[in-house]
Design an enzyme around this catalytic site. Structure first.
Site, PDB file in Angstrom:
ATOM      1  N   GLY A 149       0.805  -1.207   0.000  1.00 29.13           N
ATOM      2  CA  GLY A 149       0.000   0.000   0.000  1.00 29.13           C
ATOM      3  C   GLY A 149       0.844   1.265   0.000  1.00 29.13           C
ATOM      4  O   GLY A 149       0.492   2.256  -0.640  1.00 29.13           O
ATOM      5  N   ASN A 209      -6.292   4.304  10.367  1.00 27.55           N
ATOM      6  CA  ASN A 209      -5.705   3.074  10.872  1.00 27.55           C
ATOM      7  C   ASN A 209      -5.646   3.006  12.391  1.00 27.55           C
ATOM      8  O   ASN A 209      -5.549   1.925  12.966  1.00 27.55           O
ATOM      9  CB  ASN A 209      -4.291   2.887  10.299  1.00 27.55           C
ATOM     10  CG  ASN A 209      -3.451   4.144  10.418  1.00 27.55           C
ATOM     11  OD1 ASN A 209      -3.809   5.190   9.867  1.00 27.55           O
ATOM     12  ND2 ASN A 209      -2.345   4.057  11.122  1.00 27.55           N
ATOM     13  N   GLN A 229      -7.326   0.278   5.083  1.00 24.64           N
ATOM     14  CA  GLN A 229      -8.011  -0.227   6.272  1.00 24.64           C
ATOM     15  C   GLN A 229      -9.482  -0.516   6.032  1.00 24.64           C
ATOM     16  O   GLN A 229     -10.076  -1.356   6.697  1.00 24.64           O
ATOM     17  CB  GLN A 229      -7.857   0.778   7.425  1.00 24.64           C
ATOM     18  CG  GLN A 229      -6.464   0.902   7.972  1.00 24.64           C
ATOM     19  CD  GLN A 229      -5.973  -0.369   8.657  1.00 24.64           C
ATOM     20  OE1 GLN A 229      -6.743  -1.248   9.024  1.00 24.64           O
ATOM     21  NE2 GLN A 229      -4.663  -0.471   8.829  1.00 24.64           N
ATOM     22  N   SER A 248      -4.259  -3.032   0.020  1.00 26.39           N
ATOM     23  CA  SER A 248      -3.124  -3.830   0.478  1.00 26.39           C
ATOM     24  C   SER A 248      -3.595  -5.238   0.791  1.00 26.39           C
ATOM     25  O   SER A 248      -4.647  -5.428   1.406  1.00 26.39           O
ATOM     26  CB  SER A 248      -2.495  -3.201   1.727  1.00 26.39           C
ATOM     27  OG  SER A 248      -1.420  -3.991   2.201  1.00 26.39           O
ATOM     28  N   ALA A 249      -2.809  -6.229   0.388  1.00 29.06           N
ATOM     29  CA  ALA A 249      -3.207  -7.629   0.544  1.00 29.06           C
ATOM     30  C   ALA A 249      -3.156  -8.101   1.992  1.00 29.06           C
ATOM     31  O   ALA A 249      -4.057  -8.800   2.463  1.00 29.06           O
ATOM     32  CB  ALA A 249      -2.313  -8.521  -0.324  1.00 29.06           C
ATOM     33  N   HIS A 250      -2.096  -7.752   2.715  1.00 25.44           N
ATOM     34  CA  HIS A 250      -1.885  -8.385   4.019  1.00 25.44           C
ATOM     35  C   HIS A 250      -2.845  -7.906   5.098  1.00 25.44           C
ATOM     36  O   HIS A 250      -2.943  -8.516   6.164  1.00 25.44           O
ATOM     37  CB  HIS A 250      -0.429  -8.206   4.475  1.00 25.44           C
ATOM     38  CG  HIS A 250      -0.085  -6.841   4.970  1.00 25.44           C
ATOM     39  ND1 HIS A 250      -0.039  -6.529   6.310  1.00 25.44           N
ATOM     40  CD2 HIS A 250       0.253  -5.711   4.309  1.00 25.44           C
ATOM     41  CE1 HIS A 250       0.325  -5.265   6.454  1.00 25.44           C
ATOM     42  NE2 HIS A 250       0.500  -4.746   5.256  1.00 25.44           N
ATOM     43  N   THR A 279       9.639  -7.704 -12.610  1.00 23.94           N
ATOM     44  CA  THR A 279       8.998  -9.009 -12.724  1.00 23.94           C
ATOM     45  C   THR A 279       7.966  -9.177 -11.618  1.00 23.94           C
ATOM     46  O   THR A 279       8.256  -8.973 -10.437  1.00 23.94           O
ATOM     47  CB  THR A 279      10.045 -10.130 -12.621  1.00 23.94           C
ATOM     48  OG1 THR A 279      11.014  -9.946 -13.658  1.00 23.94           O
ATOM     49  CG2 THR A 279       9.396 -11.502 -12.764  1.00 23.94           C
ATOM     50  N   CYS A 317       3.319   1.166  11.488  1.00 20.17           N
ATOM     51  CA  CYS A 317       4.351   1.790  10.663  1.00 20.17           C
ATOM     52  C   CYS A 317       5.029   2.963  11.356  1.00 20.17           C
ATOM     53  O   CYS A 317       6.011   3.494  10.853  1.00 20.17           O
ATOM     54  CB  CYS A 317       3.747   2.254   9.335  1.00 20.17           C
ATOM     55  SG  CYS A 317       3.211   0.878   8.292  1.00 20.17           S
TER      56      CYS A 317
END
Length: 384
Positions: free
Chosen positions: A72, A150, A178, A198-200, A236, A322
């Site tokens: 993100g 967040n 979020q 964001s995936a996680h 990649t 973060c």
């Protein structure tokens, strides 16, 4: 092995079992480069295309609008720096409670002659209408306002803000990291020009994010090279992470409404128990994420409380993951007008799909015991 109860879901979420199953083949037998023209490459490309469609479907976008990134933070940087690079220096407006990965790239634009305008929030953490109008009057070229904070979990009226910004001729971006997976999120209905995911945060793997981008918006790439991701993010592709991201979005979208209702009930029980112990709940008067409780024990240090809770078997946070290296109080709370001494006592508990009623009750019982111990220590200290 000791395993504390996990109550820090806004920092990251454990990998969803369905995501794990989808990723495993791409960590072993399937290893092609998606840019290769042979069968291995074609399989990888097809997997990325399928994942892109799943991410897009989960947030009401078209697959061609999804640009995969590593996280993100990269997506936020891509929009802010990438858009600014193709414009004459002007004003970039961000809310006063943005995540550091929006605040810092905006501030870095100052080196190129840009002016950063922070939009004030009220005591609940909502954008102040008067300052929003004042900010738009300065005709910013770019605006970024997060969909859900967040730390406090506060929700902004992104649809209304984006409509105002469009009327003013401003590119509008929202960090929805979020919000996605905790509430229904629809790119088209929000009316924004760009949105970060964001995936996680939703049970996907670390190392995958996305910028959902209106095709009318032109960006300069942060990473140049092979021209992947419409030329906006060369390199990649991380096929395993992208595949997992797609499945995570699919899983989260399927349960978002029922899970939100369940988490609201747990959040309300948690807050009732905390208020009974004299805790101050931040932003309790504003619409919030169903899973987030940010509170303060006045007179106590939040980091100390988090450490004691961790030792007692409950993993939570004193603020954003973060910014945990920053000893300063939460900039979100300070922007809301919270006194520094109160802000230093802040603790964030964020719930998730694995959180059960017993976890909340156990946390409250443990918290009550710890507060009693700390109060006793304070009393002894005062006596001496």
């Amino acid at each position: 092995m000791f395993a504390p109860v996990y109550l820090d879901w806004n920092a990251t979420a454990p990998l969803d079992p369905a995501v794990r199953e989808a990723i495993l083949p791409w960590l072993d037998g399937r290893f092609g480069n998606a840019s290769s023209r042979h069968e291995y490459g074609r399989q990888a490309r097809a997997a990325i295309d399928e994942a892109r469609a799943k991410v897009a479907s989960a947030v009401g976008a078209h697959a061609t609008e999804v640009i995969f990134t590593s996280c993100g933070s990269e997506a936020n940087n891509l929009f802010i720096k990438g858009a600014a690079a193709l414009m004459k220096p002007g004003v970039v407006a961000i809310s006063a409670i943005e995540h550091p990965c929006v605040r810092e790239p905006a501030r870095q634009l100052r080196r190129s002659g840009w002016t950063v305008r922070e939009i004030a929030v009220d005591a609940q953490g909502r954008i102040r209408p008067d300052d929003w109008k004042a900010a738009l009057a300065e005709r910013p070229a770019l605006v970024s306002v997060m969909a859900a904070n967040n730390e406090t979990g506060v929700l902004q009226d992104i649809t209304a803000l984006a409509s105002d910004a469009k009327a003013a001729g401003t590119w509008f971006h929202t960090d929805a990291v979020q919000a996605c997976g905790k509430l229904p999120v629809d790119f088209r209905s929000l009316g924004v020009h760009a949105m970060t995911l964001s995936a996680h945060k939703i049970g996907g793997p670390l190392g995958a994010g996305a910028l959902v981008l209106d095709k009318r918006v032109e960006l300069a790439p942060l990473v140049a090279g092979g021209g992947q991701e419409r030329g906006l993010r060369s390199g990649t592709e991380n096929v395993a992470a992208i595949v997992g991201f797609g499945v995570a979005c699919e899983q989260a979208a399927g349960r978002v409404e029922t899970e939100a209702r369940r988490l609201v009930e747990l959040r309300e029980r948690l807050e009732t128990g905390l208020v009974a112990h004299g805790m101050k709940i931040f932003s309790s008067g504003a619409p919030r994420l169903p899973n987030t409780v940010f509170f303060a024990a006045e007179g106590f240090d939040g980091e100390t409380l988090v450490a004691k809770l961790d030792r007692a078997g409950y993993a939570c946070a004193s603020g954003s993951a973060c910014s945990s290296a920053n000893p300063e109080p939460s900039h979100t709370l300070l922007a809301m007008g919270v006194e520094r001494d109160v802000a230093r006592g802040a603790v964030r508990v964020s719930l998730g799909r694995g959180t059960q009623q017993g976890d909340v009750e156990g946390f409250l019982a443990t918290f009550s015991r710890l507060m009693q111990e700390l109060n006793n220590l304070t009393a002894v200290s005062v006596q001496h």
